[in-house]
Design an enzyme around this catalytic site. Structure first.
Site, PDB file in Angstrom:
ATOM      1  N   ASP A   1       0.929  -1.436   0.098  1.00  0.00           N
ATOM      2  CA  ASP A   1      -0.194   0.256   0.069  1.00  0.00           C
ATOM      3  C   ASP A   1       0.952   1.049   0.524  1.00  0.00           C
ATOM      4  O   ASP A   1       2.259   1.110  -0.860  1.00  0.00           O
ATOM      5  CB  ASP A   1      -1.241   0.156   0.657  1.00  0.00           C
ATOM      6  CG  ASP A   1      -2.108   1.299   1.128  1.00  0.00           C
ATOM      7  OD1 ASP A   1      -2.939   0.193   0.740  1.00  0.00           O
ATOM      8  OD2 ASP A   1      -2.246   1.915   1.527  1.00  0.00           O
TER       9      ASP A   1
ATOM     10  N   TYR B   1      -3.654  11.060   1.699  1.00  0.00           N
ATOM     11  CA  TYR B   1      -4.084  10.813   0.312  1.00  0.00           C
ATOM     12  C   TYR B   1      -3.972  12.024  -0.546  1.00  0.00           C
ATOM     13  O   TYR B   1      -3.302  12.640  -1.886  1.00  0.00           O
ATOM     14  CB  TYR B   1      -5.968   9.870   0.062  1.00  0.00           C
ATOM     15  CG  TYR B   1      -5.266   8.686   0.294  1.00  0.00           C
ATOM     16  CD1 TYR B   1      -5.683   7.885  -0.365  1.00  0.00           C
ATOM     17  CD2 TYR B   1      -5.360   7.992   1.737  1.00  0.00           C
ATOM     18  CE1 TYR B   1      -5.679   6.229  -0.635  1.00  0.00           C
ATOM     19  CE2 TYR B   1      -5.080   6.747   1.197  1.00  0.00           C
ATOM     20  CZ  TYR B   1      -5.476   5.877   0.840  1.00  0.00           C
ATOM     21  OH  TYR B   1      -5.473   4.521   0.998  1.00  0.00           O
TER      22      TYR B   1
ATOM     23  N   HIS C   1      -4.968  -7.963  -0.251  1.00  0.00           N
ATOM     24  CA  HIS C   1      -3.793  -6.943   0.130  1.00  0.00           C
ATOM     25  C   HIS C   1      -2.814  -6.355   2.055  1.00  0.00           C
ATOM     26  O   HIS C   1      -2.414  -6.362   1.623  1.00  0.00           O
ATOM     27  CB  HIS C   1      -4.957  -5.852   0.327  1.00  0.00           C
ATOM     28  CG  HIS C   1      -4.123  -4.291   0.413  1.00  0.00           C
ATOM     29  ND1 HIS C   1      -3.611  -3.574  -0.966  1.00  0.00           N
ATOM     30  CD2 HIS C   1      -4.555  -2.909   1.540  1.00  0.00           C
ATOM     31  CE1 HIS C   1      -3.111  -2.299  -0.207  1.00  0.00           C
ATOM     32  NE2 HIS C   1      -3.768  -2.643   0.459  1.00  0.00           N
TER      33      HIS C   1
END
Length: 433
Positions: A202, A338, A395
């Site tokens: 990630d 983000y 993930h």
């Protein structure tokens, strides 16, 4: 000297680059308010005719309600807190990061008893936290009968604003700046000046790549479990491009499936990314005030990204722990990362997978990882010396499949190219702590 503050903080009097022991504790009153908020939740209703396993509208009400009740009635945070403290020694440190300024950081540092252990920086992502390392810390620091000469000193920092890392004081902290902070942690704070390895998934994959781009002489090797490289072009990688064009004939079943997962993510599951990278603060009002809102936001990701295969790959308590790591600071700091990574024309994150990284690179691909690529795509931008594909897992590979994760790390570091890099860098280097 010890820090026992309710929320992560470090005294202004502490000198730069000086680690302070930290004992994670969350205030009882905060926990009480959380339980009250859970009890007052207003849930939406599912529409008639929507199948039990149809998550196309988002998190299922039944599953979120079940987990919320578990959180309210059964989850024992204080017991989990004790387990978190027992994971490893926790520290806070104040850094002066080039291009940014003062930044406080939480990290774990678990040293191996092996005299030739390799320093390994474990970089987590969102919606994860340092807890992603909880099942692999001890195996990585302990040589196995099959790998008696291989062990790691494991360092696990928390992205600022995640878990117990204090939220950044001002804007500007994206993967490039965070990579500088992690480099400073590894060298100026911990003394691994001869070099260290990195591991990332990630956001951790972007940060690991950025460290190697900025400090190639320090990175011994890097292992990634996510590789969001752009698709090949005819000019840049003609063989990979032509093979892609003929993928229905030339790609393996795993490659075909992985690209289907990636396409589905890009078309149907990436709306959260647009919201978080453009207006994180607005979203933060809702997710930072409603524990069930944050839980639902995460549960959708766990359902889509974890290889559940009809069962829950993550235990209920583990899910609540992951949510708590963002709930205690109000969710917004994690969302803002983000914006720093992907917005404002900076392309901070994307650029890390568009440039060549020459350090020995290992990649483990898990079936439910959302941002897969075939090996020849990755070879456009990385010196791939190890590649392994797993038919199960997703993930959060270190949480879902810790044994496979550790075995891949050991196999990667036994590759001749990696051994050569380690031998040429480390010698008899020792750390400060």
């Amino acid at each position: 000297m010890a820090s026992k503050c309710i929320f992560p903080t470090i005294s202004e009097d502490i000198p730069l680059n000086t680690p302070v022991r930290y004992y994670p504790r969350v205030d009882d009153e905060f926990l009480k308010v959380t339980k009250t908020k859970l009890s007052l939740t207003r849930y939406p209703e599912e529409q008639d005719g929507v199948a039990e396993d149809d998550w196309s509208q988002g998190a299922k009400v039944k599953e979120v309600r079940r987990l919320a009740r578990f959180w309210q009635d059964k989850h024992d945070w204080k017991a989990q807190e004790d387990r978190i403290q027992q994971m490893s020694e926790h520290f806070l440190v104040r850094l002066d990061v080039p291009g940014y300024g003062i930044l406080d950081l939480h990290f774990l540092h678990q040293r191996s008893k092996s005299s030739n252990a390799i320093p390994l920086l474990f970089c987590h992502g969102w919606p994860g936290s340092f807890l992603e390392a909880r099942h692999v810390l001890t195996p990585l620091t302990t040589p196995s009968p099959q790998h008696q000469d291989l062990a790691f000193h494991v360092i696990v920092p928390s992205i600022p604003g995640f878990g117990f890392s204090p939220a950044p004081r001002r804007p500007g902290l994206g993967p490039t700046i965070l990579a500088r902070a992690y480099k400073q942690l590894m060298t100026s704070v911990l003394g691994y000046t001869s070099g260290f390895a990195t591991q990332g998934g990630d956001f951790g994959a972007f940060v690991s790549r950025s460290i190697a781009l900025q400090y190639p002489d320090l990175v011994l090797a890097q292992h990634l479990n996510m590789f969001p490289v752009p698709a090949p072009t005819l000019l840049r990688a003609p063989k990979a491009y032509l093979r892609w064009c003929l993928s229905c004939f030339l790609y393996s079943d795993f490659e075909k499936s992985s690209l289907e997962v990636r396409t589905n993510f890009e078309h149907d599951q990436s709306g959260y990314l647009d919201a978080q990278k453009t207006r994180p603060q607005t979203l933060g009002f809702a997710l930072g005030d409603s524990p069930v809102g944050l839980l639902a936001w995460f549960v959708e990701k766990f359902h889509d990204w974890v290889d559940v295969k009809g069962n829950r790959a993550l235990e209920d308590a583990e899910i609540i722990d992951l949510v708590m790591m963002h709930w205690i600071q109000g969710a917004t700091p994690g969302l803002r990362f983000y914006r720093e990574a992907f917005w404002g024309g900076r392309r901070d994150a994307e650029e890390t997978f568009e440039r060549w990284v020459g350090v020995p690179t290992g990649v483990s691909m898990y079936a439910r990882e959302q941002l897969h690529c075939p090996r020849d795509w990755a070879a456009q931008v990385a010196n791939i010396v190890f590649w392994r594909e797993h038919g199960a897992g997703g993930h959060f590979s270190s949480l879902e499949r810790p044994e496979q994760f550790v075995e891949d790390m050991r196999a990667f570091f036994e590759c001749p190219a990696v051994q050569k890099s380690v031998d040429s860098h480390l010698g008899c280097a020792t750390a400060k702590m």
